[in-house]
Structures are given as C-alpha cells and as structure tokens.
Design an enzyme around this catalytic site. Structure first.
Site, PDB file in Angstrom:
ATOM      1  N   LYS A  64      12.828  -8.155  -0.202  1.00  0.00           N
ATOM      2  CA  LYS A  64      13.854  -8.244   1.081  1.00  0.00           C
ATOM      3  C   LYS A  64      15.151  -7.459   0.791  1.00  0.00           C
ATOM      4  O   LYS A  64      15.362  -6.829   1.756  1.00  0.00           O
ATOM      5  CB  LYS A  64      14.009  -9.751   0.980  1.00  0.00           C
ATOM      6  N   PRO A  74       0.674  -1.178  -0.215  1.00  0.00           N
ATOM      7  CA  PRO A  74       0.093   0.002  -0.008  1.00  0.00           C
ATOM      8  C   PRO A  74       0.712   1.331  -0.028  1.00  0.00           C
ATOM      9  O   PRO A  74       1.929   1.420   0.673  1.00  0.00           O
ATOM     10  CB  PRO A  74      -0.888  -0.332   1.231  1.00  0.00           C
ATOM     11  N   SER A  80      12.553 -19.528   4.542  1.00  0.00           N
ATOM     12  CA  SER A  80      13.422 -18.659   4.481  1.00  0.00           C
ATOM     13  C   SER A  80      14.141 -18.029   5.686  1.00  0.00           C
ATOM     14  O   SER A  80      15.146 -17.541   5.536  1.00  0.00           O
ATOM     15  CB  SER A  80      12.760 -17.536   3.496  1.00  0.00           C
ATOM     16  N   THR A  97      -2.628   3.026  -7.585  1.00  0.00           N
ATOM     17  CA  THR A  97      -3.764   3.707  -8.063  1.00  0.00           C
ATOM     18  C   THR A  97      -3.609   5.106  -8.635  1.00  0.00           C
ATOM     19  O   THR A  97      -4.299   5.355  -9.707  1.00  0.00           O
ATOM     20  CB  THR A  97      -4.935   3.932  -6.896  1.00  0.00           C
TER      21      THR A  97
END
Length: 821
Positions: A761, A397, A718, A402
């Site tokens: 990452k 986000p 991981s 958008t």
C-alpha cells in the site's frame, strides 16, 4: 424393454436349478413324458409371451424366467388353466426400454405347454415349457396386463419331403450335425443321442436350428418356413456355414499352439547358438549390450539401493527376448539410472565480490534477494558443505521473480533449470508414473535433474500458487517431500523406486500470492517478498535493461533509437500502471517497432523520442493523475488497497440526498466492506457535535457511499478509516487534503485497528504521488519492511483513534455553516 431370461440354445428339459441327466433330457425331447395336446385341440386365443434374443421351436424345451408383474399374472393363469401360451420372438429393432408391444414382435411363434414351474424367493418365476406347434398371430385382442392374441396353428407342408433328394438332405444334415457335435464338446452327448432318434425331417431341422449358434433373424426364418424341403435346404446351408466357422477357429487355435511351440524352439536354438558363439569366440549382440550397461553402471558409483535395483534389472534384461515389450521397459529404466547425476556436482563460485557484481549487473534493486544469496555463499564458504536452501519469491507479476533465478545460478556457478507448475493437477507430474503403466516416465523433478546434469543445480519452481488438485491427486502435497530439507535427501520417484538425494539442490519457488499455497508447503519455504517498483526504479530498469534489449530485438542500433528520461517517465506514469515492468517493456517495444518501420520506409525524422512524440506514436495518454482532482470537493477521500498485483489507490465517494437517514452502498463491495461502511456512518453520527454538524441532519438526508471501478470486486476492513473520513468531510463541508491517503479498520468506539499489506500500500501511494500516509499505530512495526526510498519520499502519520485523523486529513474549516442543514 423388459427382459425375459431364456437360454441361447434350446434344451430338451431341466433348468439351472434342477437339471436331469443328458440321456434323460434326450429321451424327453424325442418322446416327452407329458402327453402333448393335439393340434386340433389347441385353442385359437392364447396369451403371448415375448422372447428376447431367442426363438422357440416345436418339440424343443426352453427354460423361462419371468419377473414383470403382468407376465407373472399370465403365467399363474396359464398354469391354473390349460398350461398353453404362445412364445413369440422380439424383433432386433424393437425399443430397448419398456414393455414389448405388438409392433415389437414377429408374427409367427410357437405354442408351448408348461411342464414344470418353480417360484423363487425374490418373487420371480422359473419354468420349463415345450413347443407344441407353429402358430401365427392374426391379431391381438388384449394388451394389459399381458398380451393375448387370436392365433392360427400351422402344419408342416410335406410336399417333396419324401423324395430321394430330400431324404439325402435329411441324412446329410444328420451326419453334419453329428460331426459338429464331435468337434464341439459343449453340445454334449445328449444332443448326439437325440438327433440319432429323430426320424422326421421337419423335427430334425427344428432341433438343429435350436442347437446351432444362429442369429434371431435366422432362427425366425427357419421357424416361418413351413415347407419341410425348403427348411432342409436352409438349415443345411446354415449348418455348413457354422462348420466353416468352426474350422477357421480350429485353424487359428492350431496356429497359436504352433507359435508357442515355435517360441520354445527358438529359445532352445538361441541357447545352442549362444554356446556355439562362446566356442567360436563371438559375442551375442544382446549380451554385448548388457555388458556395456553393466560397465557403465559400475563406473557411476551408485548408492547401494540404486545399485541393487540396477543389477536386478540387468539380470531381467539378460533373460528377456529382445523382441518382447518388457525388454524396452527394462532398457529404458537402466538408461534413466545411468543418465542421472547421482554423484556429479558443479563447484560453487565462492567469490562474494564476483557474485555481487553479477547480481548487480543483471538486476537493479532487489537488495533483500541479493543479500540472501550472498549470505548463502558466505555460509557455504565458511562451512565447506551446506544443504540446499528453499526460497519462495512472492510478489506481483513483472517484478523479476523468475528472471533473478537465472542470475542466482550464474552468480553461484551452478546449472539452472526451471519447471512451470501452473495448471498442473496430476500428482504423477511431480512424482512420476509407476513402471506398470505403458509409456511411464519419471516426474518433472527427476527429469529436470537429468537435464541439468548435476545434483546441485538452481531449480526454479515457477507459479507454485497455481497448482490444482483433482481425482488424480494433489501436486502440492507431492511437493512436500521435495521442498523439505529433512526429507529430500531420500526423495523417491515412483518410476525410479530408489531414493535420489535432492538436498544439494537450491530450490526457488515463485508465487504472486501465498493464500492458495497450503500451510504445510508454505512452512517449508523461506518467503522473500518482491515489492513493486517506484517510478525512479522503473526509469533505471528501462534505461539499463529494457531499452537496450528491445533495441537489439527489433534490429536497431543505439544510433538509430534513443529516448529521453522525461519521455520514459511519461511512459511509466501515463501509459502504464503496474507494480512490475512488463507493460513498460511492451510500450518500449512498440516504440522500437515504429522507429524500425520509419527506417525501413526511409522516412526522415528525429530518432530521439521525446515527450511530445509519445502521443503521435502510442496515442493519447491512458492514465492521468487524478488524486488531486478526485478529492477537490467534500465527501471524497483516497484510500490504500492491497491487490494480488500489488498495492493500489481507491477513492471513496460520499454524498447526501433528501431522505430519512438510509445508507446506500455501491461499487461491488463485499460483506466485510459493507459492514465497515455502516460502522463508519454510526461513528460519524455519534460524533456530530465534534464535527460541527446539525444532529438532526441524519433524519433529513439519505447517505450514499460509492467506491468507483464498480466492475471490480472489493472487500476487506481496511477501507473503514477512508469511509469515515469521506463521511466526516461530507457532513462538515471540509475537503480532504489531496496529498493524503489512508488505511485502517475502525470500531464503533473509534479505535483504529491494524491491517495487512502495508508495504504494498505504501509503494502504491508513492507511485500515485501521495506525500502523506495515515496508518494505524499498531502498523508502525511494518514500516522497516518498506523500502528506504519510499520512507524518504513519504511522511507517515500513525493514529490509534479516528478523531486523530481529522486534523491531519481534512482542510481547516472555512466557516461555521453546515451543509445540508
């Protein structure tokens, strides 16, 4: 309450399976063939059968159906005996469930004699019984398996029943009932014959009460009235009321018939009026409206199927009365047909340099997205025509997914429309409702196209990963046709029921994660990932976009508000921790509001905000750099994790306590992560000699591995490398380098396997100030996807085995002593 089936109105005789002719029924009611027992011969203790929704009268024949075991036993014993029982009505306020008890029944009923009985294949019993006498229940002597009571058999009180007034009421009652029979054919000819043969006022009252549609309370009141004169008065009033009801019903039916005739007359008159208007040269308003719609449709150059459907609806509209609801339905449909941009397109801006300038002006970074838009324009320019593309922007986000849609529309010169899909569970929201439903409308796709006014807009489908599914359908499946270039040229909305071409629409979907998106839908889209922003990118975005926007939004000017770059860097690193810039924008907005308050209160002070002023305005720092502090002792290692909001740094802490070699895991770890911890411990134990540790250490110590932020669920393989390094650091006494972070899955043989989310990452490591990242060797192919600025800032070390990590991640040995030995 157990239900016993009886007819609503008493019948002279017969059942549904075996019904004699009505004349024969009437004769049986007036003078039954079975010899009726004398009242003086009736026993004073009889079984009691409850009646639901009905009342038994003397002289009347009622059909009964019994299914309950106890009542079946009662019927068998009665048939084998004197065939007598008392039928008592249940009170309206009786309990609806369970067997009726004494408190649920009226006190007065009718003693009945069984005439005929029939056993049914399902075990139930049907029988006919005729009322013999009014009877009052004095008290119950038995409740199981059926009710049995002491009863008193009552006689009619004939006082005043023979005078002139009573005789007149008797004759009036008979005439009223005969009149009612003629007006209500359902009562039948047999009722008319029977009432004509009844000569006793009391018997006539009972017969009329049994035949007229009265409530149980009213029938029971008639049954309990022993005085014949009073009974005549009551039943006369009740019959008069029912006659009034019938009269009102006839009037309503007559008015309805007249209304239908009126509508027919109006139709003929309208046709005549239409002919007169044509003769005078005048135009009918409805005809003028239809003609206007016909002209508008002719100007649209509709596709063949749409034109055929529109003409069919126009024909219906001409024949429908404007006052009919169907008229509005047909008119609304034609309005939608006319309003849609079937052949209306906006020209594309094919100037690539201008499009590049617009995209750079609106957004900083996002080079892959801008490149893809320019490729679309280049192909469009060379080919001249191109079907719409379907892109899917995936990222945390606040990373601009958008907002860039509007910039793409501006760069292309197209209309921009947006539909929020989050939380939609009804398939009709996408494909529309069929016109058979009241208030039906097209779905969001067609509605947005109408709003755009062109058939080639940039269409943003926001939060496609938040779609739901329930009994109303699966909206994600409804999108398959919309987002398939091979199918959407003939997209059919349930409301329109004609194909609409969506192939020219530039569809853009957004999602935070792709996992919830169905594979079939994912396969139809070109996925472009939005990485999180680095500190320098956030600084540029804040300086170029966020600060000017918030200054204007809070009523300030550039002279009234300024913030230094160092203050912005501190705001980014110490007050926010995110992949996007939404929280950063909120913090800048908060600073603008506080400055606006100072100006409104006419307070003096520096309008330029530096690092020192942040603590006074926003409070203490919320996030502190902790990588160096967290790994300053053996047993702590920094790992890299993927989250739906971007990458993040996690710390793995390991410690030893006296014990017997047990392993404890905490930090809300998933099953896969727990298994990785066990594999890491097994590997370290197997390589004790290489790590210069006492092999007997594992028999003397318990090991505890903890991953902080214990309230947040964590899972995945991981972290296996990080756990192995933390344990190796613990048992060897060598600290992990504070500027190193790592990720990778390990095996018991010490191999390092590849993991996902490498780009996220790596960006998280860059944001946290890490300078060296250890990756599995097979993840080296993912490094080109990492933004160039991150590759320049970080040093990457790829490994295939765990023992290759220790020289890179651990500090050199300071001595040969082994902790804990």
């Amino acid at each position: 309450m157990t239900k016993e089936n009886t007819s609503k109105g008493a019948q002279p005789t017969g059942t549904e399976e075996e019904s004699p002719p009505r004349a024969e029924q009437a004769s049986q009611t007036a003078a039954p063939e079975r010899e009726t027992p004398d009242r003086s011969e009736l026993p004073d203790q009889l079984p009691v059968l409850p009646l639901e929704d009905n009342v038994a009268f003397p002289g009347m024949v009622l059909p009964f159906e019994v299914e309950v075991e106890g009542r079946l036993k009662m019927v068998e014993e009665v048939v084998l005996g004197d065939k007598l029982f008392v039928a008592v009505a249940e009170r309206p306020d009786a309990e609806p469930e369970g067997e009726a008890g004494p408190d649920d029944l009226y006190q007065v009923g009718a003693t009945c004699v069984i005439l005929q009985m029939l056993r049914m294949p399902d075990g139930s019993v049907r029988f006919l019984a005729q009322g013999v006498s009014r009877s009052r229940v004095e008290h119950y002597v038995q409740a199981d398996p059926y009710l049995q009571a002491r009863v008193t058999h009552l006689r009619d009180e004939e006082e005043g029943a023979e005078d002139v007034e009573a005789t007149a009421m008797f004759r009036n009652l008979r005439e009223q009932f005969l009149e009612m029979v003629q007006a209500a054919p359902n009562l039948g000819e047999s009722a008319q014959i029977t009432v004509s043969n009844i000569e006793e006022p009391g018997a006539l009252c009972d017969f009329v009460a049994a035949q007229v549609n009265l409530s149980v309370e009213e029938k029971q009141d008639v049954l309990e009235t022993l005085n014949v004169r009073k009974r005549l008065e009551k039943i006369t009033r009740l019959l008069a009321r029912e006659m009034d009801f019938m009269e009102v019903a006839r009037r309503i039916q007559s008015e309805a018939r007249d209304e239908i005739n009126k509508s027919q007359r109006e139709y003929y008159l309208r046709q005549q009026l239409k002919a007169i208007q044509e003769e005078l040269g005048e135009v009918d308003p409805q005809e003028a409206e239809v003609q206007e719609l016909r002209e508008q449709i002719a100007e649209l150059d509709l596709p063949e199927e749409a034109l055929k459907e529109a003409e069919r609806e126009l024909g219906r509209l001409e024949r429908i009365n404007p006052a009919s609801p169907e008229y509005t339905v047909a008119r609304t449909y034609l309005d939608w047909i006319i309003a849609l941009p079937w052949n209306k397109s906006t020209p594309d801006n094919l100037d690539l340099e201008e499009a590049q300038r617009i995209l750079d002006e609106d957004h900083y970074g996002l080079e892959d997205i801008k490149e893809r838009v320019l490729e679309f324009l280049a192909v469009r320019r060379l080919r001249g025509e191109m079907t719409g593309s379907i892109l899917c922007f995936v990222g945390p986000p606040g990373t601009g997914k958008t907002s860039i849609g509007r910039s793409i529309a501006r760069a292309l010169g197209r209309e921009y429309i947006r539909a929020a899909l989050g939380g939609i569970r009804d398939e009709a929201e996408i494909r529309g409702h069929r016109r058979t439903y009241i208030g039906s409308l097209p779905g969001r796709i067609i509605s947005a196209i109408r709003k755009a006014g062109s058939n080639n807009p940039v269409f943003m489908l926001d939060e496609v990963d938040k779609l739901g599914a329930d009994f109303r359908g699966d909206p994600a499946s409804a999108l398959l046709e919309v987002l398939d270039p091979e199918q959407n040229s003939t997209y059919t909305d349930h409301y329109l029921e004609v194909p609409f071409d969506l192939s020219k629409v530039f569809f853009i979907c957004t999602a935070n994660v792709l996992d919830p998106v169905p594979p079939a839908l994912k396969d139809r889209m070109e996925v472009l990932e939005f990485p999180g922003y680095t500190q320098e990118e956030k600084l540029h975005i804040a300086r170029r976009y966020l600060v000017p926007q918030q200054v204007e939004a809070n009523g300030l000017t550039e002279d009234q508000f300024d913030i230094t770059d160092e203050a912005l860097r501190t705001l980014i690193s110490r007050y926010t921790r995110e992949a996007g810039v939404r929280n950063l924008e909120r913090q800048i907005a908060s600073l603008c509001r506080k400055v606006a308050k100072r100006i409104a209160l006419e307070e003096t002070g520096d309008r330029t905000i530096g690092v020192e002023a942040l603590t006074d305005l926003l409070g203490p720092e919320k996030f502190l750099p902790e990588v160096a502090e967290r790994v300053d002792e053996p047993g702590v290692a920094a790992g890299l994790a993927w989250t739906p909001t971007g990458g993040d740094i996690i710390f793995v802490e390991a410690t030893m306590t006296p014990g017997e070699g047990r392993l404890t895991l905490t930090g809300m770890l998933g099953d896969v992560m727990k298994e990785s911890a066990q594999a890491a411990l097994t590997y370290v134990r197997a390589h004790a000699e290489q790590l210069r540790m006492d092999p007997e250490l594992y028999r003397k110590r318990d090991f505890h591995i903890h991953v902080p932020a214990g309230a947040i669920p964590k899972d995945g393989p991981s972290a296996g490398v990080t756990m192995a390094v933390a344990l190796a650091s613990l048992v060897s006494g060598r600290r992990v380098k504070h500027d190193v972070a790592m990720t990778g899955e390990i095996t018991l043989r010490g191999k390092v396997l590849p993991v996902g989310g490498v780009k996220e990452k790596v960006l998280a490591a860059s944001r946290a100030g890490i300078t060296k990242v250890i990756l599995p060797g097979r993840n080296e192919k993912d490094l080109p996807d990492v933004p160039e600025y991150a590759r320049e800032q970080l040093e990457f070390v790829t490994v295939d085995k765990v023992d290759e990590i220790f020289p890179v991640a651990l500090e050199p040995n300071e001595g040969d002593a082994t902790p804990g030995s």
